[in-house]
Design a protein around this motif. Structure first.
Motif, PDB file in Angstrom:
ATOM      1  N   UNK A 106      31.818  39.660  43.621  1.00  0.00           N
ATOM      2  CA  UNK A 106      32.602  40.832  44.027  1.00  0.00           C
ATOM      3  C   UNK A 106      32.922  41.703  42.814  1.00  0.00           C
ATOM      4  N   UNK A 107      33.354  41.077  41.725  1.00  0.00           N
ATOM      5  CA  UNK A 107      33.669  41.839  40.512  1.00  0.00           C
ATOM      6  C   UNK A 107      32.412  42.455  39.900  1.00  0.00           C
ATOM      7  N   UNK A 108      31.317  41.695  39.911  1.00  0.00           N
ATOM      8  CA  UNK A 108      30.058  42.191  39.335  1.00  0.00           C
ATOM      9  C   UNK A 108      29.573  43.459  40.023  1.00  0.00           C
ATOM     10  N   UNK A 109      29.864  43.606  41.309  1.00  0.00           N
ATOM     11  CA  UNK A 109      29.444  44.792  42.047  1.00  0.00           C
ATOM     12  C   UNK A 109      30.127  46.047  41.494  1.00  0.00           C
ATOM     13  N   UNK A 110      31.303  45.875  40.893  1.00  0.00           N
ATOM     14  CA  UNK A 110      32.063  47.003  40.360  1.00  0.00           C
ATOM     15  C   UNK A 110      31.624  47.390  38.941  1.00  0.00           C
ATOM     16  N   UNK A 111      30.846  46.532  38.294  1.00  0.00           N
ATOM     17  CA  UNK A 111      30.436  46.750  36.904  1.00  0.00           C
ATOM     18  C   UNK A 111      29.117  47.510  36.864  1.00  0.00           C
ATOM     19  N   UNK A 146      42.125  37.604  42.861  1.00  0.00           N
ATOM     20  CA  UNK A 146      41.385  36.385  43.209  1.00  0.00           C
ATOM     21  C   UNK A 146      42.024  35.665  44.397  1.00  0.00           C
ATOM     22  N   UNK A 147      43.348  35.554  44.394  1.00  0.00           N
ATOM     23  CA  UNK A 147      44.045  34.844  45.473  1.00  0.00           C
ATOM     24  C   UNK A 147      43.814  35.538  46.818  1.00  0.00           C
ATOM     25  N   UNK A 148      43.867  36.879  46.809  1.00  0.00           N
ATOM     26  CA  UNK A 148      43.655  37.625  48.049  1.00  0.00           C
ATOM     27  C   UNK A 148      42.217  37.479  48.534  1.00  0.00           C
ATOM     28  N   UNK A 149      41.261  37.537  47.587  1.00  0.00           N
ATOM     29  CA  UNK A 149      39.857  37.354  47.951  1.00  0.00           C
ATOM     30  C   UNK A 149      39.641  35.975  48.557  1.00  0.00           C
ATOM     31  N   UNK A 150      40.211  34.940  47.890  1.00  0.00           N
ATOM     32  CA  UNK A 150      40.046  33.569  48.388  1.00  0.00           C
ATOM     33  C   UNK A 150      40.682  33.388  49.763  1.00  0.00           C
ATOM     34  N   UNK A 183      34.211  42.567  52.953  1.00  0.00           N
ATOM     35  CA  UNK A 183      34.071  42.217  51.539  1.00  0.00           C
ATOM     36  C   UNK A 183      33.776  40.730  51.399  1.00  0.00           C
ATOM     37  N   UNK A 184      34.515  39.908  52.087  1.00  0.00           N
ATOM     38  CA  UNK A 184      34.302  38.466  51.979  1.00  0.00           C
ATOM     39  C   UNK A 184      32.997  38.036  52.632  1.00  0.00           C
ATOM     40  N   UNK A 185      32.525  38.797  53.590  1.00  0.00           N
ATOM     41  CA  UNK A 185      31.250  38.470  54.226  1.00  0.00           C
ATOM     42  C   UNK A 185      30.085  38.836  53.309  1.00  0.00           C
ATOM     43  N   UNK A 186      30.259  39.893  52.525  1.00  0.00           N
ATOM     44  CA  UNK A 186      29.180  40.385  51.671  1.00  0.00           C
ATOM     45  C   UNK A 186      29.028  39.573  50.388  1.00  0.00           C
ATOM     46  N   UNK A 236      31.109  34.797  46.079  1.00  0.00           N
ATOM     47  CA  UNK A 236      32.142  34.397  45.130  1.00  0.00           C
ATOM     48  C   UNK A 236      32.909  35.622  44.650  1.00  0.00           C
ATOM     49  N   UNK A 237      34.055  35.372  44.061  1.00  0.00           N
ATOM     50  CA  UNK A 237      34.882  36.437  43.507  1.00  0.00           C
ATOM     51  C   UNK A 237      34.157  37.118  42.351  1.00  0.00           C
ATOM     52  N   UNK A 238      33.394  36.343  41.582  1.00  0.00           N
ATOM     53  CA  UNK A 238      32.644  36.914  40.463  1.00  0.00           C
ATOM     54  C   UNK A 238      31.579  37.891  40.968  1.00  0.00           C
TER      55      UNK A 238
END
Length: 147
Positions: A27-32, A63-67, A17-20, A23-25
């Motif tokens: 990551x969230x945008x992929x779910x929308x 966010x904290x876990x993603x970071x 996930x972090x490689x793909x 930014x966290x945004x």
């Protein structure tokens, strides 16, 4: 190319996930979905809903876990770059007639990889006839004093 990097990172124990996502945004945008945006009419609101778990596929990272995962992936990448094999200090050197240097050259690769440790004890007499002695940690000297 990105798929190859993700597969390589996963093989090295790094989260895909972090490689793909940069930014966290992202990551969230992929779910929308486009339907979400049609009804909500606000990308920030859609991101908040995904982050809270009301929307999206599966469990959503905070966010904290993603970071923290992103930071761990970056550290793993830097460590991999840092651990590239170094040229042996004894390579391309003529050591005939110097048995100590030959013995150190034979051990160098094993010492650099951590498979062997070598401590050299040196004892000599100075110009006043006094005995002078000391120890040399070969691994430390290779690490610090060779480029």
């Amino acid at each position: 190319m990105i798929d190859e990097e993700v597969a390589e990172l996963q093989a090295g124990g790094v989260d895909a996930i972090t490689a793909e996502f940069n930014t966290y945004e992202d990551y969230l945008d992929r779910q929308i979905t486009s339907t979400d945006l049609y009804y909500l009419e606000d990308i920030e609101l859609a991101r908040q809903l995904v982050e809270l778990g009301y929307r999206g596929n599966g469990e959503i990272l905070k966010r904290e876990e993603f970071d923290s995962r992103k930071e761990a992936a970056e550290m793993a990448r830097k460590q991999k770059l840092h651990n590239k094999p170094k040229k042996l200090a004894s390579a391309m050197k003529e050591l005939t007639g110097f048995p100590l240097l030959q013995a150190l050259a034979q051990r160098e690769e094993a010492v650099r990889s951590g498979k062997l440790t070598t401590i050299v004890f040196v004892r000599d007499r100075n110009s006043k006839g006094q005995e002078v002695s000391g120890y040399i940690d070969y691994a430390y000297r290779l690490k610090v004093h060779t480029s």
